[in-house]
Design an enzyme around this catalytic site. Structure first.
Site, PDB file in Angstrom:
ATOM      1  N   TYR A  33       0.826  -1.205   0.000  1.00  0.00           N
ATOM      2  CA  TYR A  33       0.000   0.000   0.000  1.00  0.00           C
ATOM      3  C   TYR A  33       0.859   1.253   0.000  1.00  0.00           C
ATOM      4  CZ  TYR A  33       1.017   0.768   4.969  1.00  0.00           C
ATOM      5  OH  TYR A  33       1.652   1.022   6.161  1.00  0.00           O
ATOM      6  N   LYS A 147       6.614  -1.979   1.763  1.00  0.00           N
ATOM      7  CA  LYS A 147       5.425  -1.401   2.415  1.00  0.00           C
ATOM      8  C   LYS A 147       4.252  -2.369   2.251  1.00  0.00           C
ATOM      9  CE  LYS A 147       3.193   3.094   3.063  1.00  0.00           C
ATOM     10  NZ  LYS A 147       3.344   3.175   4.503  1.00  0.00           N
ATOM     11  N   GLU A 180      12.586   1.926  14.035  1.00  0.00           N
ATOM     12  CA  GLU A 180      11.655   2.998  13.651  1.00  0.00           C
ATOM     13  C   GLU A 180      10.401   2.853  14.495  1.00  0.00           C
ATOM     14  OE1 GLU A 180      10.097   2.412   9.627  1.00  0.00           O
ATOM     15  OE2 GLU A 180      10.158   0.249   9.898  1.00  0.00           O
ATOM     16  N   LEU A 205      11.220   0.976   6.965  1.00  0.00           N
ATOM     17  CA  LEU A 205      10.604   1.516   5.760  1.00  0.00           C
ATOM     18  C   LEU A 205      11.276   2.860   5.478  1.00  0.00           C
ATOM     19  CD1 LEU A 205       8.177   1.013   3.758  1.00  0.00           C
ATOM     20  CD2 LEU A 205       7.101   2.893   4.996  1.00  0.00           C
TER      21      LEU A 205
HETATM   22  N1  PMP Z   1       7.782   3.451   8.987  1.00  0.00           N
HETATM   23  C1  PMP Z   1       6.657   2.714   8.936  1.00  0.00           C
HETATM   24  C2  PMP Z   1       6.680   1.327   9.497  1.00  0.00           C
HETATM   25  C3  PMP Z   1       5.484   3.244   8.360  1.00  0.00           C
HETATM   26  O1  PMP Z   1       4.370   2.503   8.301  1.00  0.00           O
HETATM   27  C4  PMP Z   1       5.501   4.569   7.868  1.00  0.00           C
HETATM   28  C5  PMP Z   1       4.258   5.205   7.305  1.00  0.00           C
HETATM   29  N2  PMP Z   1       3.695   4.486   6.280  1.00  0.00           N
HETATM   30  C6  PMP Z   1       6.689   5.301   7.945  1.00  0.00           C
HETATM   31  C7  PMP Z   1       7.807   4.704   8.510  1.00  0.00           C
HETATM   32  C8  PMP Z   1       6.773   6.699   7.405  1.00  0.00           C
HETATM   33  O2  PMP Z   1       6.714   6.706   5.995  1.00  0.00           O
HETATM   34  P1  PMP Z   1       6.180   7.954   5.179  1.00  0.00           P
HETATM   35  O3  PMP Z   1       7.017   9.120   5.599  1.00  0.00           O
HETATM   36  O4  PMP Z   1       6.384   7.578   3.765  1.00  0.00           O
HETATM   37  O5  PMP Z   1       4.746   8.137   5.543  1.00  0.00           O
END
Ligand code: PMP
Length: 282
Positions: A33, A147, A180, A205
């Site tokens: 996603y 993702k 994270e 991610l």
């Molecule tokens: N880490 C994880 C595990 C996430 O789910 C997300 C948000 N989707 C992020 C980091 C941050 O990613 P982004 O800045 O692309 O929203």
């Protein structure tokens, strides 16, 4: 006004939007996603999101349900039909519908679902005072760079944070390093004023907001170091913050029961939040 969802080629009322019980996303979390922020009708950092979308599909060998330009046409149509100019668009692709069997089906058509909603991020008040995070063991698989919709450890972690009255849970690997948050990337500012965030390998991610903030910080002559940091280092840091599409840049002022510095958002976190806001506004 009733909400409209895009489901496999059709625009349908949100209440009636359904997928098949043998969709592999439902049975195996066999899908990916993206969440893209929409600001003034503009899809923020669209290219980075599409690059990650394609990468996630490629890593899982799921055929793209459609090409990039068609995907963006659908996204804009979903936004238009829902009258969303400021909010988020959610898009999800799975390996499609097939009789339940773990191995890839010989024939299946990738499924695509899209929704949009007006969504305010966490309150400005929270950003003003700063957020609390707790730390939890990282119990996820070894491909957190994809993702994928398989988010059970993240769900459990975010619930633990909610029950602890915290905004987020920072996940900690076996070596004691922060990977994270459950839906955000983690950052600290060292005593020397360097920004530190985990290197984009399989353990995290690679957030699009993370990429944007790295770029913004470097343009402001700040040093960004992509490396692991421990919980102890974070607790002793000069500042801490987290980033994501929906939280933007959120100062972190408490890690478990330890205040970060004086327990108030630091100047670098504040400046980056402001600069990121300007970036989003285009
Ligand atoms: N880490 C994880 C595990 C996430 O789910 C997300 C948000 N989707 C992020 C980091 C941050 O990613 P982004 O800045 O692309 O929203």
């Amino acid at each position: 006004m009733s909400r409209i969802a895009y489901v496999n080629g059709r625009y349908v009322p949100h209440r009636q939007a359904q997928v098949h019980i043998e969709d592999r996303g439902y049975q195996f979390s066999d899908g990916i996603y993206e969440v893209i922020a929409v600001e003034g009708g503009n899809l923020v950092d669209e290219k980075w999101h599409l690059d990650r979308w394609d990468r996630s599909l490629g890593e899982l060998r799921i055929a793209p349900p459609m090409g990039r330009s068609a995907l963006m046409l659908v996204a804009r149509e979903v936004l238009r039909r829902n009258l969303v100019r400021d909010g988020i668009v959610y898009m999800q692709a799975t390996r499609g519908v097939a009789p339940r069997d773990h191995a890839f089906p010989k024939r299946s058509k990738s499924a695509l679902v899209m929704t949009a909603r007006r969504k305010k991020g966490p309150s400005a008040l929270l950003a003003e005072h700063g957020a609390k995070v707790i730390t939890i063991p990282d119990i996820r698989w070894e491909r957190c760079d994809i993702k994928a919709v398989a988010l059970l450890p993240n769900v459990l972690g975010k619930q633990r944070a909610a029950e602890a009255g915290a905004f987020e849970a920072w996940q900690v690997d076996r070596d004691g390093n922060v990977t994270e948050g459950t839906s955000t990337n983690a950052w600290i500012v060292t005593a020397a004023g360097e920004l530190v965030t985990r290197q984009p390998a399989h353990a995290i991610l690679n957030g699009v907001t993370r990429l944007a903030v790295i770029e913004i910080a470097r343009l402001r002559q700040l040093t960004v170091v992509e490396r692991a940091f421990t919980v102890a280092e974070a607790m002793a840091a000069r500042e801490a913050f987290l980033t994501s599409t929906t939280s933007a840049v959120m100062p972190v002022v408490r890690i478990d029961d330890v205040a970060v510095a004086d327990g108030a958002p630091g100047p670098i976190s504040r400046a980056l939040r402001e600069a990121y806001r300007a970036h989003v506004a285009g």
